[in-house]
Motif scaffolding. Structure first.
Motif, PDB file in Angstrom:
ATOM      1  N   LEU A 119      29.617  -5.841 -10.746  1.00  9.77           N
ATOM      2  CA  LEU A 119      30.947  -6.360 -11.078  1.00  9.77           C
ATOM      3  C   LEU A 119      31.092  -7.826 -10.672  1.00  9.77           C
ATOM      4  CD1 LEU A 119      33.037  -3.242  -9.972  1.00  9.77           C
ATOM      5  CD2 LEU A 119      32.588  -3.992 -12.307  1.00  9.77           C
ATOM      6  N   VAL A 120      30.505  -8.191  -9.544  1.00  7.15           N
ATOM      7  CA  VAL A 120      30.557  -9.588  -9.096  1.00  7.15           C
ATOM      8  C   VAL A 120      29.797 -10.482 -10.065  1.00  7.15           C
ATOM      9  CG1 VAL A 120      29.813 -11.199  -7.298  1.00  7.15           C
ATOM     10  CG2 VAL A 120      30.880  -9.030  -6.665  1.00  7.15           C
ATOM     11  N   ILE A 121      28.600 -10.017 -10.485  1.00  4.96           N
ATOM     12  CA  ILE A 121      27.779 -10.795 -11.415  1.00  4.96           C
ATOM     13  C   ILE A 121      28.521 -11.012 -12.731  1.00  4.96           C
ATOM     14  CG2 ILE A 121      25.682 -10.719 -12.831  1.00  4.96           C
ATOM     15  CD1 ILE A 121      24.333  -9.276 -10.454  1.00  4.96           C
ATOM     16  N   ASN A 122      29.254  -9.988 -13.187  1.00  2.00           N
ATOM     17  CA  ASN A 122      29.973 -10.080 -14.462  1.00  2.00           C
ATOM     18  C   ASN A 122      31.384 -10.643 -14.297  1.00  2.00           C
ATOM     19  OD1 ASN A 122      28.431  -8.686 -16.905  1.00  2.00           O
ATOM     20  ND2 ASN A 122      27.883  -7.602 -15.011  1.00  2.00           N
ATOM     21  N   LYS A 123      31.652 -11.184 -13.099  1.00  2.00           N
ATOM     22  CA  LYS A 123      32.884 -11.912 -12.809  1.00  2.00           C
ATOM     23  C   LYS A 123      34.142 -11.043 -12.965  1.00  2.00           C
ATOM     24  CE  LYS A 123      30.864 -16.331 -14.121  1.00  2.00           C
ATOM     25  NZ  LYS A 123      30.960 -17.555 -14.950  1.00  2.00           N
ATOM     26  N   CYS A 124      34.014  -9.756 -12.569  1.00  5.36           N
ATOM     27  CA  CYS A 124      35.207  -8.899 -12.498  1.00  5.36           C
ATOM     28  C   CYS A 124      36.102  -9.420 -11.379  1.00  5.36           C
ATOM     29  CB  CYS A 124      34.781  -7.457 -12.225  1.00  5.36           C
ATOM     30  SG  CYS A 124      36.155  -6.286 -12.224  1.00  5.36           S
TER      31      CYS A 124
END
Length: 640
Positions: A606-611
């Motif tokens: 989620l962090v990588i996909n900027k959630c």
């Protein structure tokens, strides 16, 4: 010499045209002129005379055609007038009401019977439209054929409800015939009618006796069975349920014997009225005889609706009834069967309902029983839980826990989600999955939801004061709450009563709640959002909303359904869907929160996909108010 005006006019024109060249020719004839005349001058005059002769011929042709047309119109008018005269003469002494109109419906003749029937004089109606017979108002709740201009056509017949000059109504057996000329064009209409009001009233009275109970005015057995057949067919077409309820009054014979038959009849009338008040307009209440009543419920979508009506009947009938000086309390037993579940045959359904009624009496009366044991068990369970939920509201058995929602960029708390818990005195803590659906079906979710909203706002306001942290609370709205016309008033009252700033309140709604009437939903969300409240779409991706709707909805946050997060990173499809939702939301300037985060791999994805935000057991389990306060004061989590 010429008596006809057109012929006389033509003669004058001929004399004028002929005299002009003749005069000119005479003036030029002198001895010297004759000697000087040359061939060119003579040719010009001959050409001019020839041109005038042609014009004269054309003019004569035009005048002849006008004369023929005029003669034809005069002949046609005389023919029509003769026809109307003959018709008028033929119908003057007719026993029927007669009116003759032109093709536009304007009245040109009426006989004395028409005037006698309608109350209009000949002078008044001549030149007026025939639609003066149309009703200015319709009988309440009744669809009847009434006069209108569309009736004006050849060979039309029918019974029409019309009105007289004084406004009173009458039924008229009406026949309309067209009158044609020799060119087969309609020139007029003959409208004849006979007053059949008395016959209609007699037929209506006979129908009332044949299809309705004389005492109560309810449908009798014959009409009820006919409507059952229609209901069975309709339920098959619409894929819905129809329910048949058999009722009889407990201990009616005792009341009838002790207070007399007049008191018994009065009791039956009161019971009939109470039964009608418990059902909808499309349902049927009937009296089969004695104290036996039946009810047909049409277009039912769930069993809970049937049990609700059955409970309402049991409740209403137990209200005290005054029979003269005596107050009596009466109860009923109800047997219930369904179509198409139990049967699609009228006789079988009647037997099923009768058998279910017998079981209801066997179980102690003052209750209902379903013919199908499975449905009966479910209905009893639902009723039991409904009663317990009502008791839980009264005894304050509900509580709220809060699950933190964390900002993935900073690692601090952005908001908390309020989740209801039921602390049952016997069974202990009851999970929401076990009672929320039942609360939704019974309508109790509106009261429970209001309780959650009020207490969540009050406790969040208290937490803000104790910690000094600007904490936002997210509260779920059910579909019943969202469709409640008092929702906006309730929200406003809660904000005022608790004193919380509206910017610290977040309302979560599901996709399915927003799809019924998108324009109405947008208006409602805009009104709520105008107060400063944050709007979140919960469980996004599990419903059926389209992107075209999403871009129109005034929402702030999308909440990715836990089903897509649960199998990350093992399920590639879930990863693709989740990353796509995040990307779409950001393109629409919306924030994204993922729920159900339970491990570090899910958080990192989620962090990588900027959630933007996440919640789940990886960060914290749902906490009581005291534990949440400890989190803040111990510095374990800090708000954003």
């Amino acid at each position: 010499m010429f008596k006809h005006p057109i012929k006389r006019f033509a003669a004058y024109v001929v004399l004028l045209i002929c005299s002009a060249p003749l005069t000119s020719a005479v003036a030029d004839i002198t001895p010297s002129a004759v000697m000087a005349t040359d061939n060119d001058s003579l040719a010009v005059k001959l050409i001019a005379s020839a041109f005038i002769a042609v014009l004269f011929g054309l003019l004569c042709l035009i005048l002849i055609r006008l004369n023929l047309k005029l003669q034809q119109n005069i002949s046609q008018r005389e023919e029509t007038e003769l026809s109307l005269t003959k018709l008028s003469s033929a119908v003057t002494n007719s026993g029927a009401s007669i009116a003759i109109t032109n093709t536009h419906g304007t009245i040109e003749y009426v006989n004395e019977k028409f005037c006698e029937l309608t109350g209009y004089s000949q002078e008044y109606v001549l030149g007026r439209s025939i639609d003066i017979l149309g009703l200015t108002r319709f009988p309440d709740g009744e669809e009847v054929p009434t006069w209108n201009m569309s009736c004006l056509r050849d060979n039309w017949k029918g019974d029409l409800l019309s009105h007289r000059k004084d406004g009173s109504q009458f039924w008229c057996a009406t026949t309309i015939s067209a009158v044609y000329d020799k060119y087969q064009s309609i020139t007029s209409y003959i409208v004849s009618g006979i007053d059949i009001t008395e016959l209609k009233e007699t037929n209506s009275a006979m129908e009332q006796l044949a299809l309705f109970d004389v005492l109560t005015g309810l449908a009798n057995r014959r009409l009820f069975i006919d409507r059952m057949g229609q209901s069975i067919a309709a339920s098959q077409r619409r894929n819905t349920i129809a329910a048949l309820l058999f009722l009889d009054l407990d201990q009616f014979k005792r009341i009838n014997d002790t207070l007399g038959h007049d008191a018994g009849d009065e009791l039956l009338l009161i019971v009939a009225e109470r039964l009608k008040s418990c059902v909808r307009a499309q349902d049927t209440v009937a009296r089969l005889g004695g104290d036996e009543f039946t009810i047909l419920l049409n277009d039912i979508n769930d069993v809970q609706s049937i049990t609700h009506i059955a409970n309402q009947i049991l409740k209403d009938l137990k209200e005290p009834i005054m029979l003269g000086k005596h107050e009596v309390i009466i109860s009923t037993s109800i047997g219930i069967t369904l179509t198409p579940n139990d049967s699609q045959d009228v006789d079988s359904l009647m037997k099923n309902a009768d058998l279910a009624l017998y079981h209801a009496k066997e179980r102690g009366r003052d209750g209902y029983y379903f013919f199908t044991e499975e449905l009966n068990t479910k209905a009893l369970k639902l009723l039991h839980i409904e009663q317990e939920l009502r008791h839980a509201l009264q005894m304050d058995e509900f509580s709220i826990v809060y699950q933190p929602q964390v900002c993935l960029k900073t690692g601090s708390i952005s908001s908390i989600e309020a989740l209801i818990r039921w602390n049952h005195p016997v069974r202990g803590e009851v999970a929401p999955d076990e009672f929320i659906a039942i609360a939704e079906e019974t309508g109790l979710i509106v009261q429970i939801g209001e309780w959650v909203l009020k207490n969540a706002c009050m406790q969040t306001q208290m937490l803000q004061q104790l910690t000094g942290q600007p904490i936002r609370v997210a509260v779920n709205l059910s579909s019943r709450q969202f469709s409640d016309p008092n929702l906006e008033t309730i929200i406003e009252e809660v904000l005022v009563e608790t004193g919380i700033d509206p910017t610290y309140l977040e309302l979560e709604v599901t996709e399915s709640m927003l799809m019924d009437d998108i324009d109405k939903v947008i208006q409602q969300l805009n009104r709520i959002k105008s107060a400063g409240i944050t709007i979140t779409i919960d469980d996004f991706g599990s419903g059926y909303s389209s992107l075209s709707y999403l871009k129109r909805l005034p929402v702030d946050i999308l909440k990715v359904d836990r089903e897509f997060v649960r199998d990350i990173p093992d399920d590639l499809n879930d990863m693709e869907i989740t990353s796509a939702i995040i990307a779409i939301a950001h393109k629409l300037n919306l924030k994204v929160i993922a729920e159900g985060v339970e491990n570090i791999d899910q958080r990192d994805f989620l962090v990588i996909n900027k959630c933007d935000y996440a919640q789940g057991y990886y960060f914290s389990r749902p906490l009581t108010f005291e534990d949440l306060y400890s989190f803040f004061t111990a510095g374990q989590l800090k708000s954003a």
